[in-house]
Scaffold this motif. Structure first.
Motif: not given
Length: 188
Positions: A145-163
């Protein structure tokens, strides 16, 4: 990708039918350029060819071949992008700071603390989807979130090579480490 020291580029056009091209913005060298094809504009990070002085963020009109300096940057390490509306540019000033700047009012700047990595703008321009970490390595995806720098994981925090994020922001396409399979997930 991070800026490679000592590597600068020029901007050229090429006309296949004529078999020739032209250099645009003669006398200017760029560490990075990103295109806004819909508006025939571009943002660039300019650097003196002798590597003295600061990086300069510039706005380029490709039709008129004019440039407007937006700001002298305190640093630049990579990942220059233009927002979907074409009103903002973002880039990393150091490996832990994403800077977002208004094109029309370049003094309007937002700094967000996050690890350097590839990212994609959400159409609302209130957040970005980021894969933290430099280079071609697997990592988790996070909404930032750009307003406050809050981060929220997407896709259960699984690692991905590219997106990549779909233009409407409704889907994310990912490739898993070691696999050549493209998977698409709804993110709304």
């Amino acid at each position: 990708e991070a800026v490679k020291p000592g590597l600068l580029f020029g901007v050229h056009t090429f006309r296949p039918a004529a078999g020739r091209g032209d250099r645009l913005f003669e006398g200017h060298a760029f560490a990075a350029v990103v295109w806004d094809a819909k508006r025939q504009m571009a943002a660039g990070v300019e650097r003196d060819t002798n590597f003295r002085g600061p990086f300069r963020l510039v706005w380029l009109d490709l039709q008129k071949q004019t440039r407007r300096e937006l700001a002298a940057l305190s640093g630049y390490v990579g990942s220059l992008t233009i927002s979907p509306s074409g009103t903002k540019v973002a880039y990393f000033t150091d490996p832990e700071t994403l800077e977002i700047r208004s094109v029309e009012k370049p003094d309007q700047v937002t700094h967000v603390k996050v690890a350097l990595g590839p990212y994609a703008w959400d159409p609302s321009e209130t957040r970005v989807l980021i894969k933290r970490g430099i280079g071609r390595r697997s990592s988790d995806l996070m909404w930032l979130r750009l307003s406050d720098g809050h981060v929220e994981p997407l896709l259960h925090s699984l690692p991905y090579w590219d997106f990549d994020l779909s233009p409407d922001g409704a889907y994310v396409a990912v490739t898993s480490p070691g696999k050549r399979k493209l998977e698409v997930f709804s993110v709304k």
